[in-house]
Design a protein around this motif. Sequence first.
Motif, PDB file in Angstrom:
ATOM      1  N   GLU A   6       0.831  -1.195   0.000  1.00  0.00           N
ATOM      2  CA  GLU A   6       0.000   0.000   0.000  1.00  0.00           C
ATOM      3  C   GLU A   6       0.871   1.252   0.000  1.00  0.00           C
ATOM      4  OE1 GLU A   6      -2.053  -2.921   2.965  1.00  0.00           O
ATOM      5  OE2 GLU A   6      -0.021  -2.245   2.504  1.00  0.00           O
ATOM      6  N   CYS A  22      -2.635   0.269  -4.013  1.00  0.00           N
ATOM      7  CA  CYS A  22      -2.146  -1.033  -3.552  1.00  0.00           C
ATOM      8  C   CYS A  22      -1.641  -1.780  -4.774  1.00  0.00           C
ATOM      9  CB  CYS A  22      -3.255  -1.800  -2.863  1.00  0.00           C
ATOM     10  SG  CYS A  22      -2.827  -3.493  -2.430  1.00  0.00           S
ATOM     11  N   TRP A  36     -10.364  -2.972   0.675  1.00  0.00           N
ATOM     12  CA  TRP A  36      -9.678  -2.056   1.589  1.00  0.00           C
ATOM     13  C   TRP A  36     -10.336  -2.180   2.961  1.00  0.00           C
ATOM     14  CZ3 TRP A  36      -5.272   0.552   0.758  1.00  0.00           C
ATOM     15  CH2 TRP A  36      -4.862   0.764  -0.566  1.00  0.00           C
ATOM     16  N   ARG A  38      -9.677  -1.048   7.360  1.00  0.00           N
ATOM     17  CA  ARG A  38      -8.940  -0.101   8.200  1.00  0.00           C
ATOM     18  C   ARG A  38      -9.077  -0.470   9.671  1.00  0.00           C
ATOM     19  NH1 ARG A  38     -12.731   5.347   7.436  1.00  0.00           N
ATOM     20  NH2 ARG A  38     -14.505   4.646   8.723  1.00  0.00           N
ATOM     21  N   ARG A  45     -10.449  -4.084  13.340  1.00  0.00           N
ATOM     22  CA  ARG A  45     -10.348  -3.803  11.908  1.00  0.00           C
ATOM     23  C   ARG A  45     -11.735  -3.926  11.273  1.00  0.00           C
ATOM     24  NH1 ARG A  45      -6.058  -7.421   9.131  1.00  0.00           N
ATOM     25  NH2 ARG A  45      -7.737  -8.960   9.331  1.00  0.00           N
ATOM     26  N   TYR A  94      -4.786   1.815   6.995  1.00  0.00           N
ATOM     27  CA  TYR A  94      -5.572   1.235   5.911  1.00  0.00           C
ATOM     28  C   TYR A  94      -4.806   0.073   5.282  1.00  0.00           C
ATOM     29  CZ  TYR A  94      -9.026   4.935   6.132  1.00  0.00           C
ATOM     30  OH  TYR A  94     -10.030   5.772   6.550  1.00  0.00           O
ATOM     31  N   TYR A  95      -5.510  -1.053   5.170  1.00  0.00           N
ATOM     32  CA  TYR A  95      -4.922  -2.260   4.620  1.00  0.00           C
ATOM     33  C   TYR A  95      -5.624  -2.651   3.330  1.00  0.00           C
ATOM     34  CZ  TYR A  95      -3.117  -2.879   9.368  1.00  0.00           C
ATOM     35  OH  TYR A  95      -2.484  -2.706  10.572  1.00  0.00           O
ATOM     36  N   CYS A  96      -4.842  -3.134   2.396  1.00  0.00           N
ATOM     37  CA  CYS A  96      -5.417  -3.713   1.192  1.00  0.00           C
ATOM     38  C   CYS A  96      -5.298  -5.220   1.322  1.00  0.00           C
ATOM     39  CB  CYS A  96      -4.697  -3.121  -0.015  1.00  0.00           C
ATOM     40  SG  CYS A  96      -4.085  -4.187  -1.208  1.00  0.00           S
ATOM     41  N   TRP A 114      -2.754 -10.003   2.797  1.00  0.00           N
ATOM     42  CA  TRP A 114      -2.874  -8.658   3.351  1.00  0.00           C
ATOM     43  C   TRP A 114      -1.567  -7.895   3.184  1.00  0.00           C
ATOM     44  CZ3 TRP A 114      -7.385  -6.875   5.745  1.00  0.00           C
ATOM     45  CH2 TRP A 114      -8.389  -7.831   5.879  1.00  0.00           C
ATOM     46  N   GLN A 116       0.896  -4.503   4.420  1.00  0.00           N
ATOM     47  CA  GLN A 116       1.402  -4.059   5.714  1.00  0.00           C
ATOM     48  C   GLN A 116       0.640  -2.844   6.249  1.00  0.00           C
ATOM     49  OE1 GLN A 116       3.855  -5.645   7.603  1.00  0.00           O
ATOM     50  NE2 GLN A 116       3.296  -7.186   6.086  1.00  0.00           N
ATOM     51  N   GLY A 117      -0.086  -2.188   5.389  1.00  0.00           N
ATOM     52  CA  GLY A 117      -0.882  -1.043   5.834  1.00  0.00           C
ATOM     53  C   GLY A 117      -0.203   0.286   5.569  1.00  0.00           C
TER      54      GLY A 117
END
Length: 124
Positions: A6, A22, A36, A38, A45, A94-96, A114, A116-117
């Motif tokens: 990301e 991402c 996405w 968060r 999460r 925020y993670y993808c 996932w 790393q954010g």
Amino acid sequence: QVQLVESGGKLVQAGGSLRLSCAASGRTFSSYAMGWFRQAPGKERESVATINWDGGNPYYANTVKGRFTISRDNAKNTVYLQMNSLKPEDTAVYYCAASRYSTSGYRQNDYDYWGQGTQVTVSS
């Protein structure tokens, strides 16, 4: 295996905009749904937005509907999250994530890979 990276998170004032990206590598990007998610400090999460393999059937959490837009470019192996009218409550990592399915919804358990954010901080 799928690797997700990301980018685009930063500090922004309330009312501002950001676009998260991402980049995916590994398994064929165009064959699976993306999402996405968060996580805010002290909170679980949560799902933000998801999109099917072909860009169809986007899902949005009620808290972001009308402000965020998820999209993907399969030629670039990239999924985006355009965030407008940002609010302090949007502050989170925020993670993808990539689903094991070509079509998928908001359930986090559907997502196997996932990133790393990236930190998004919205100041008031």
